[in-house]
Design an enzyme around this catalytic site. Structure first.
Site, PDB file in Angstrom:
ATOM      1  N   SER A 128       0.793  -0.982  -0.176  1.00 49.32           N
ATOM      2  CA  SER A 128       0.007   0.109  -0.123  1.00 49.32           C
ATOM      3  C   SER A 128       1.041   1.143   0.027  1.00 49.32           C
ATOM      4  O   SER A 128       2.124   1.025   0.349  1.00 49.32           O
ATOM      5  CB  SER A 128      -0.926   0.086   1.086  1.00 49.32           C
ATOM      6  OG  SER A 128      -1.403   1.307   1.628  1.00 49.32           O
ATOM      7  N   TYR A 182      -2.864  -1.343  10.309  1.00 52.73           N
ATOM      8  CA  TYR A 182      -2.763  -1.512   9.005  1.00 52.73           C
ATOM      9  C   TYR A 182      -1.211  -0.887   8.636  1.00 52.73           C
ATOM     10  O   TYR A 182      -0.651  -1.683   7.753  1.00 52.73           O
ATOM     11  CB  TYR A 182      -3.645  -0.797   8.257  1.00 52.73           C
ATOM     12  CG  TYR A 182      -4.072  -1.107   6.808  1.00 52.73           C
ATOM     13  CD1 TYR A 182      -4.669  -1.932   6.249  1.00 52.73           C
ATOM     14  CD2 TYR A 182      -3.505   0.112   6.018  1.00 52.73           C
ATOM     15  CE1 TYR A 182      -4.642  -2.372   4.955  1.00 52.73           C
ATOM     16  CE2 TYR A 182      -3.710  -0.101   4.734  1.00 52.73           C
ATOM     17  CZ  TYR A 182      -4.231  -1.292   4.037  1.00 52.73           C
ATOM     18  OH  TYR A 182      -4.408  -1.275   2.601  1.00 52.73           O
TER      19      TYR A 182
HETATM   20  P1  NAD Z   1     -11.452  -5.867  -0.354  1.00 56.38           P
HETATM   21  O1  NAD Z   1     -11.927  -6.144   0.911  1.00 56.38           O
HETATM   22  O2  NAD Z   1     -12.513  -5.820  -1.725  1.00 56.38           O
HETATM   23  O3  NAD Z   1     -10.593  -7.337  -0.664  1.00 56.38           O
HETATM   24  C1  NAD Z   1     -10.018  -7.932   0.514  1.00 56.38           C
HETATM   25  C2  NAD Z   1      -9.956  -9.518   0.199  1.00 56.38           C
HETATM   26  O4  NAD Z   1      -8.986 -10.081   1.134  1.00 56.38           O
HETATM   27  C3  NAD Z   1     -11.199  -9.996   0.308  1.00 56.38           C
HETATM   28  O5  NAD Z   1     -11.331 -11.021  -0.931  1.00 56.38           O
HETATM   29  C4  NAD Z   1     -11.152 -10.636   1.477  1.00 56.38           C
HETATM   30  O6  NAD Z   1     -12.026 -11.889   1.515  1.00 56.38           O
HETATM   31  C5  NAD Z   1      -9.832 -11.138   1.749  1.00 56.38           C
HETATM   32  N1  NAD Z   1      -9.356 -11.675   3.025  1.00 56.38           N
HETATM   33  C6  NAD Z   1      -9.776 -10.940   4.222  1.00 56.38           C
HETATM   34  N2  NAD Z   1      -9.147 -11.652   5.185  1.00 56.38           N
HETATM   35  C7  NAD Z   1      -8.612 -12.983   4.777  1.00 56.38           C
HETATM   36  C8  NAD Z   1      -8.400 -13.945   5.253  1.00 56.38           C
HETATM   37  N3  NAD Z   1      -8.070 -14.164   6.370  1.00 56.38           N
HETATM   38  N4  NAD Z   1      -7.938 -15.261   4.591  1.00 56.38           N
HETATM   39  C9  NAD Z   1      -8.061 -15.050   2.899  1.00 56.38           C
HETATM   40  N5  NAD Z   1      -8.731 -13.833   2.389  1.00 56.38           N
HETATM   41  C10 NAD Z   1      -9.034 -12.869   3.288  1.00 56.38           C
HETATM   42  O7  NAD Z   1     -10.167  -4.870  -0.544  1.00 56.38           O
HETATM   43  P2  NAD Z   1      -9.139  -4.643  -1.614  1.00 56.38           P
HETATM   44  O8  NAD Z   1      -9.088  -3.045  -1.627  1.00 56.38           O
HETATM   45  O9  NAD Z   1      -9.207  -5.261  -2.676  1.00 56.38           O
HETATM   46  O10 NAD Z   1      -7.849  -5.046  -0.806  1.00 56.38           O
HETATM   47  C11 NAD Z   1      -6.919  -6.047  -1.371  1.00 56.38           C
HETATM   48  C12 NAD Z   1      -5.663  -5.852  -0.991  1.00 56.38           C
HETATM   49  O11 NAD Z   1      -5.190  -4.425  -1.382  1.00 56.38           O
HETATM   50  C13 NAD Z   1      -5.353  -5.675   0.717  1.00 56.38           C
HETATM   51  O12 NAD Z   1      -4.295  -6.241   1.083  1.00 56.38           O
HETATM   52  C14 NAD Z   1      -5.256  -4.102   0.874  1.00 56.38           C
HETATM   53  O13 NAD Z   1      -4.651  -3.848   1.883  1.00 56.38           O
HETATM   54  C15 NAD Z   1      -4.568  -3.702  -0.514  1.00 56.38           C
HETATM   55  N6  NAD Z   1      -4.876  -2.353  -0.637  1.00 56.38           N
HETATM   56  C16 NAD Z   1      -5.801  -1.764  -0.932  1.00 56.38           C
HETATM   57  C17 NAD Z   1      -6.240  -0.326  -1.497  1.00 56.38           C
HETATM   58  C18 NAD Z   1      -7.437   0.245  -1.968  1.00 56.38           C
HETATM   59  O14 NAD Z   1      -7.537   1.738  -1.808  1.00 56.38           O
HETATM   60  N7  NAD Z   1      -8.570  -0.403  -2.222  1.00 56.38           N
HETATM   61  C19 NAD Z   1      -4.859   0.618  -1.436  1.00 56.38           C
HETATM   62  C20 NAD Z   1      -3.728  -0.043  -1.105  1.00 56.38           C
HETATM   63  C21 NAD Z   1      -3.819  -1.341  -0.652  1.00 56.38           C
END
Ligand code: NAD
Length: 270
Positions: A155, A168
């Protein structure tokens, strides 16, 4: 999709948390580039099955598998299943993650441990299983110049401090040094390890930051490129990082953030 260059043709890829948001975008992009996919999910089977159906609809190959990435035995069972279905693994995308936000002084130990165990320990457990297989199997020239590729979803908060989200931000800062350290250790085995640092991508994790026009306007003040990111922005980058197009790239985080890490507060003379 049929015109997408087949940069990952015949390679087996495992994407954690692939039933939603960025993981789903990465899985769809990798499948369109010719990879076979294990779609990992934690709870939402229907959503994971839908991703599998979307991939099969354009002639791809995928199956869904439930595993909590913070549980060692479930991770081992997941890797056993990809070996059974596809014989091996070529690409791991450590994507699963969540937030449990609160003021630092109010943060419970449970909320600290939950975020660290999924966001950081989950990446350790999956990467270790993948690396063991990559080392055992070695390079297969017809598929890739590398014995394996690991992509760690980090991130912008691996470098931008984030009040109210210390668990986080600590997990993402940890991912940076985890990624670099294993990249150093695994490079002699022809294994490449890189990070992706998304900025604000429109997914369920940050819904409150984009669901109203006011919230979106406020968010855009942090993004010089002046648009919110989409899962496919990350999907395209993940395909490149997993392909031989990036064969000399290892141990780096690539930020895909529309300039969020460029200190936008200084754009107008600070
Ligand atoms: P999201 O909530 O849509 O997806 C998160 C995913 O992680 C889901 O599929 C959820 O089921 C899965 N998950 C959570 N706990 C779990 C576990 N114990 N075992 C297996 N799967 C698990 O959110 P996203 O935005 O798609 O996030 C995905 C990644 O991207 C994360 O690591 C998040 O930190 C990172 N991220 C997102 C953003 C953003 O702006 N959306 C920015 C920076 C980083």
């Amino acid at each position: 999709m049929s015109n997408t260059p087949q940069l990952l043709k015949g390679q087996a890829a495992l994407v954690t948390g692939a039933d939603s948001g960025i993981g789903k975008g990465v899985a769809l992009a990798m499948a369109a580039a010719g990879a076979k996919l294990l779609i990992n999910y934690a709870h939402n089977k229907a959503a994971a099955d839908d991703v599998v159906s979307q991939i099969k609809a354009f002639g791809g190959d995928a199956f869904a598998f439930q595993a909590d990435v913070s549980h060692e035995e479930e991770v081992k069972a997941m890797f056993a299943e990809i070996f059974k279905q596809y014989g091996t693994i070529d690409i791991l995308v450590n994507n699963a993650g969540l937030q449990k936000d609160s003021k630092f002084v109010d943060m419970t130990l449970d909320d600290w441990n939950k975020v660290i165990s999924i966001n950081l320990t989950g990446q350790f457990l999956c990467a270790r299983e993948a690396a063991r297989e990559f080392i055992k199997r070695g390079v297969i020239e017809e598929k890739s110049k590398a014995a394996g590729k690991i992509i760690c979803m980090s991130s912008v908060h691996e470098v931008i401090p984030w009040a109210g989200h210390v668990n986080y931000a600590a997990s993402k800062g940890g991912i940076m040094m985890f990624m670099k350290s294993i990249a150093q250790e695994l490079a002699p085995h022809k294994i490449r390890v890189n990070g992706i640092g998304p900025g604000a991508i429109q997914t369920p994790i940050n819904k409150e930051a984009w669901e109203t026009p006011d919230a979106l306007d406020k968010l855009l003040t942090l993004i010089p490129y002046n648009r919110i990111g989409q899962p496919d922005d990350i999907g395209k980058l993940a395909v490149w990082l997993a392909s031989d197009e990036s064969d000399y790239v290892t141990g780096v985080t690539i930020f895909a953030d529309g300039g969020m890490t460029l200190y936008p507060g200084f754009a107008d003379n600070g």
